[in-house]
Design a protein around this motif. Structure first.
Motif, mmCIF file in Angstrom:
data_model
loop_
_atom_site.group_PDB
_atom_site.id
_atom_site.type_symbol
_atom_site.label_atom_id
_atom_site.label_comp_id
_atom_site.label_asym_id
_atom_site.label_seq_id
_atom_site.Cartn_x
_atom_site.Cartn_y
_atom_site.Cartn_z
ATOM 1 N N LEU A 82 -0.740 -6.594 7.262
ATOM 2 C CA LEU A 82 -1.907 -7.387 6.830
ATOM 3 C C LEU A 82 -1.939 -7.457 5.313
ATOM 4 O O LEU A 82 -2.130 -8.531 4.727
ATOM 5 N N SER A 83 -1.716 -6.314 4.684
ATOM 6 C CA SER A 83 -1.768 -6.270 3.226
ATOM 7 C C SER A 83 -0.739 -7.212 2.626
ATOM 8 O O SER A 83 -1.043 -8.005 1.723
ATOM 9 N N SER A 84 0.459 -7.181 3.150
ATOM 10 C CA SER A 84 1.490 -8.021 2.535
ATOM 11 C C SER A 84 1.217 -9.498 2.812
ATOM 12 O O SER A 84 1.498 -10.356 1.977
ATOM 13 N N ALA A 85 0.621 -9.797 3.964
ATOM 14 C CA ALA A 85 0.277 -11.198 4.252
ATOM 15 C C ALA A 85 -0.777 -11.706 3.259
ATOM 16 O O ALA A 85 -0.661 -12.803 2.707
ATOM 17 N N PHE A 86 -1.809 -10.902 3.021
ATOM 18 C CA PHE A 86 -2.855 -11.334 2.083
ATOM 19 C C PHE A 86 -2.316 -11.445 0.649
ATOM 20 O O PHE A 86 -2.800 -12.263 -0.138
ATOM 21 N N ASP A 87 -1.294 -10.622 0.341
ATOM 22 C CA ASP A 87 -0.726 -10.681 -1.011
ATOM 23 C C ASP A 87 0.007 -11.994 -1.269
ATOM 24 O O ASP A 87 0.260 -12.345 -2.415
ATOM 25 N N GLN A 88 0.347 -12.704 -0.217
ATOM 26 C CA GLN A 88 1.077 -13.963 -0.411
ATOM 27 C C GLN A 88 0.159 -15.182 -0.550
ATOM 28 O O GLN A 88 0.608 -16.323 -0.541
ATOM 29 N N VAL A 89 -1.153 -14.890 -0.647
ATOM 30 C CA VAL A 89 -2.131 -15.962 -0.831
ATOM 31 C C VAL A 89 -2.526 -15.992 -2.311
ATOM 32 O O VAL A 89 -2.740 -14.935 -2.901
ATOM 33 N N ILE A 116 -1.776 -2.197 9.016
ATOM 34 C CA ILE A 116 -2.387 -2.283 7.693
ATOM 35 C C ILE A 116 -1.365 -2.777 6.662
ATOM 36 O O ILE A 116 -1.687 -3.605 5.805
ATOM 37 N N GLU A 117 -0.123 -2.305 6.790
ATOM 38 C CA GLU A 117 0.916 -2.746 5.843
ATOM 39 C C GLU A 117 1.180 -4.247 5.976
ATOM 40 O O GLU A 117 1.265 -4.968 4.980
ATOM 41 N N LEU A 137 -9.298 -6.501 4.163
ATOM 42 C CA LEU A 137 -9.942 -7.504 3.313
ATOM 43 C C LEU A 137 -11.033 -6.891 2.450
ATOM 44 O O LEU A 137 -11.029 -7.017 1.226
ATOM 45 N N TYR A 138 -11.995 -6.257 3.107
ATOM 46 C CA TYR A 138 -13.175 -5.768 2.382
ATOM 47 C C TYR A 138 -12.857 -4.593 1.472
ATOM 48 O O TYR A 138 -13.381 -4.498 0.358
ATOM 49 N N ARG A 139 -11.989 -3.693 1.940
ATOM 50 C CA ARG A 139 -11.720 -2.499 1.135
ATOM 51 C C ARG A 139 -10.731 -2.772 0.015
ATOM 52 O O ARG A 139 -10.803 -2.163 -1.036
ATOM 53 N N LYS A 140 -9.781 -3.690 0.256
ATOM 54 C CA LYS A 140 -8.670 -3.777 -0.698
ATOM 55 C C LYS A 140 -8.406 -5.162 -1.282
ATOM 56 O O LYS A 140 -7.803 -5.261 -2.347
ATOM 57 N N LYS A 141 -8.776 -6.198 -0.599
ATOM 58 C CA LYS A 141 -8.309 -7.512 -1.068
ATOM 59 C C LYS A 141 -9.396 -8.392 -1.667
ATOM 60 O O LYS A 141 -9.142 -9.128 -2.609
ATOM 61 N N MET A 142 -10.572 -8.368 -1.129
ATOM 62 C CA MET A 142 -11.589 -9.299 -1.603
ATOM 63 C C MET A 142 -12.215 -8.828 -2.909
ATOM 64 O O MET A 142 -12.411 -7.629 -3.123
ATOM 65 N N ARG A 143 -12.514 -9.806 -3.769
ATOM 66 C CA ARG A 143 -13.197 -9.496 -5.025
ATOM 67 C C ARG A 143 -14.698 -9.546 -4.740
ATOM 68 O O ARG A 143 -15.300 -10.628 -4.689
ATOM 69 N N ILE A 144 -15.270 -8.391 -4.499
ATOM 70 C CA ILE A 144 -16.677 -8.329 -4.110
ATOM 71 C C ILE A 144 -17.341 -7.106 -4.732
ATOM 72 O O ILE A 144 -16.665 -6.163 -5.123
ATOM 73 N N ASP A 145 -18.643 -7.149 -4.786
ATOM 74 C CA ASP A 145 -19.410 -6.010 -5.275
ATOM 75 C C ASP A 145 -20.641 -5.851 -4.385
ATOM 76 O O ASP A 145 -21.554 -6.677 -4.442
ATOM 77 N N PHE A 152 0.840 -1.205 0.000
ATOM 78 C CA PHE A 152 0.000 0.000 0.000
ATOM 79 C C PHE A 152 0.872 1.251 0.000
ATOM 80 O O PHE A 152 1.920 1.287 0.638
ATOM 81 N N ASP A 153 0.394 2.307 -0.673
ATOM 82 C CA ASP A 153 1.091 3.588 -0.541
ATOM 83 C C ASP A 153 0.614 4.286 0.731
ATOM 84 O O ASP A 153 -0.359 3.852 1.362
ATOM 85 N N GLN A 154 1.306 5.341 1.058
ATOM 86 C CA GLN A 154 1.010 6.077 2.304
ATOM 87 C C GLN A 154 -0.444 6.533 2.369
ATOM 88 O O GLN A 154 -1.090 6.478 3.409
ATOM 89 N N GLU A 155 -0.920 6.945 1.222
ATOM 90 C CA GLU A 155 -2.284 7.471 1.146
ATOM 91 C C GLU A 155 -3.318 6.394 1.510
ATOM 92 O O GLU A 155 -4.242 6.633 2.280
#
Lengths: 317, 277
Positions: free
Chosen positions: B221-228, B218-219, B47-55, B3-6
């Motif tokens: 968690l993000s990197s952990a989910f990226d390894q799945v 957040i960083e 998960l919900y905002r950035k990782k899961m494929r959902i609508d 993730f970027d800082q923003e």
């Protein structure tokens, strides 16, 4: 009398249904061999899941499969299909009303020599107490097939209760199985015997014995225990005024209880139960156990006479 | 992708808002479980905002990723995140949660609440259900992923380990379990009540790929989910070290009490001022 096997019929019918329902998936807790679905496993390895000896997990996996639109069939012994993982069925299948089919062989003391730990004699009571749950019982091998098809046609959780082997033939040909509708096998005017599972064959034998004594019995196969055919029960109760229920199950909360609930409300008449007294079973052959625990045509005959006597006594007063 | 800082700042802001929603929700009805809800906020947001494929407009899509809140009593956090995602109006949080005829039941209900993929509440069942969903993806030829969030107290349940062996044996690499290791269960600290450590070794021994992260980072968690999914083909366990009651000082000081006790009016004001929202 000719006999068939519940579990052989289950295995064969699931093979046929796999072709009809592409979404059918079988899940078992290490009992494929015992419930005769080995052939399904060979022919449809991608639609067969063994979770090992873990019944709670088995139900959870089935629930998860159902959420994706597949039709999971849990195939196991009644003790391990519903009694062990009851809470998982309640909270993860019945409450969310997921389309899980639980097809269980080895229900009742008909299990035989494995003894009390393997004889599910409370399964009707616990399963029919669950909202959303449909509870069926097949009387013989032929009806096992039609019951499987009826269960698969229905959308929602279904528990199908089957025996093991040694099923005397009740149906020499297939007859449509309709949820919520009883099958009237014989119409008589003196007493009504409402039976399910293996006791249907005993009820038919009892009808012959009763007939020899001048008693004309109605015989009902209550294969849909929930929803139960209230109309058929009320009609039979009004017509004969004496009811006997017969089941390979404890007398608490099973078919007898289900019928009693209906007649107590709608048409109170004497009801006698042929069922297992409030105790556990033991090892023995099916025939020995049925004899010792009173699950015989003779028991039904005696119960019928008691019910008729009670009816006549109350009519005199 | 990291993730970027923003993005990090945005999710951190949102986490404050979600915590506020949780506290207001349980305060409004004076019922519910704030402690374990506050420990899973960042996990759910990432998960919900950035990782899961959902609508949120299509909550029943066959291809969506699935999420199972196996520790169903922490529904307030999930409801707040689902409302934030737009699955249902935010007013429902206070108007409906745990109330008669409400769409937001005390524990998640897939038939009453849009966005809930599985009904939960009784501990121990969720991972088996997740396995079933993961099998479902495989059988249907779909590439959706399945995430199951359990508590560390919940790991006492034997069924979790039944499911753990099933997922590993069948190599369900589309399945991820997230353990909210906040160190507390109903009666007290997990180390005192029922020690399940070492967690990572247990999951590894069961045949899972294991990562251990700060569950509020957040960083990380993000990197952990990226390894799945793991290249090994194994299912993934992400053990999140978290703080029960995270973000509210007086609650963090009395974690056992605030497992299932909502704040009163004064405490709510204090909590909200601490959160700075």
């Amino acid at each position: 009398m000719e006999t068939g096997s519940f579990r052989e019929a289950l295995g064969q019918e699931l093979l046929l249904m796999a072709r009809e329902y592409e979404s059918l998936v079988v899940v078992t807790p290490d009992l494929a061999k015992s419930v005769r679905i080995g052939r399904f496993k060979e022919m449809y390895p991608n639609r067969f899941i063994s979770v090992g000896v873990s019944e709670a997990d088995c139900i959870g996996v089935a629930a998860g499969l159902a959420t994706t639109g597949l039709i999971p069939v849990v195939a196991a012994f009644a003790m391990f299909a519903v009694e062990k993982p009851f809470e998982q069925i309640r909270n993860a299948v019945a409450y969310p009303c997921l389309n899980v089919k639980i097809f269980a062989t080895h229900a009742g003391i008909c299990v035989g020599r494995d003894g009390a730990t393997h004889q599910a004699i409370e399964d009707i009571a616990i399963m029919r107490a669950l909202p959303n749950m449909t509870v069926l019982a097949a009387a013989d091998a032929t009806e096992t097939r039609t019951a499987v098809r009826a269960a698969l046609r229905h959308v929602g959780p279904v528990y199908l209760r089957l025996g093991r082997d040694h099923a005397e033939t009740v149906y020499d040909r297939e007859q449509e199985f309709i949820l919520g509708r009883a099958d009237i096998l014989r119409s008589g005017s003196d007493v009504t015997v409402i039976a399910c599972g293996l006791m249907v064959a005993e009820a038919l034998k009892a009808a012959v014995l009763l007939d020899q004594q001048g008693i004309d019995a109605t015989i009902v196969n209550m294969h849909s225990i929930k929803p139960i055919d209230e109309e058929a029960i009320i009609e039979a109760a009004s017509a004969t005024g004496a009811i006997v229920t017969a089941e390979d199950h404890t007398r608490i909360g099973g078919l007898g209880g289900a019928v009693a609930e209906v007649i107590a409300r709608a048409c109170p008449v004497p009801l006698e139960q042929v069922a297992i007294d409030d105790r556990f079973g033991e090892s023995g052959s099916q025939a020995e156990l049925y004899e010792k625990y009173g699950l015989t045509a003779e028991s039904i005959v005696k119960a019928a006479k008691r019910a008729i006597a009670r009816r006549d006594c109350s009519r005199r007063h | 992708m990291p993730f970027d800082q923003e993005t990090v700042a945005e999710l951190q802001n949102r986490s404050r808002q979600i915590r506020r929603d949780i506290l207001e929700m349980v305060h409004a009805i004076q019922s519910g479980h704030p402690g374990g809800s506050l420990s899973i906020v960042e996990i759910l947001l990432v998960l919900y905002r950035k990782k899961m494929r959902i609508d949120p407009q299509d909550p029943h899509s066959q291809d969506r990723d699935r999420f199972v809140l196996s520790k169903g009593h922490c529904a307030p956090a999930l409801y707040a995140v689902l409302a934030d995602m737009g699955y249902f109006p935010k007013e429902a949080l206070k108007e409906s949660f745990r109330r008669i005829n409400g769409m937001l039941q005390g524990h998640p209900d897939m038939n009453k609440t849009p966005g809930i993929d599985m009904t939960t509440g009784s501990l121990g069942i969720g991972l088996s259900v997740g396995c079933g969903m993961a099998f479902g993806a495989r059988i249907l030829g779909k590439d959706f992923r399945v995430y199951v969030l359990t508590g560390d107290g919940e790991l006492n349940e034997g069924q979790v380990w039944e499911a753990a062996k099933t997922a590993a044996h069948h190599r369900l690499d589309n399945l991820t379990v997230i353990v909210d290791a906040n160190g507390y269960q109903n009666d007290g600290p997990t180390r005192v009540e029922m020690n399940m450590e070492p967690l990572a070794e247990k999951w590894r021994a069961f045949g899972w790929d294991v990562q251990e992260v700060d569950g509020h980072s957040i960083e990380q968690l993000s990197s952990a989910f990226d390894q799945v999914p793991a290249p090994s083909g194994r299912p993934t366990a992400i053990i999140c070290r978290t703080v029960k009651c995270k973000g509210v000082s007086f609650m963090e000081e009395d974690k056992v009490k605030y497992h299932g006790t909502p704040p009163d009016g004064e405490q709510l004001s204090q909590a909200l001022s601490e959160l700075g929202c």
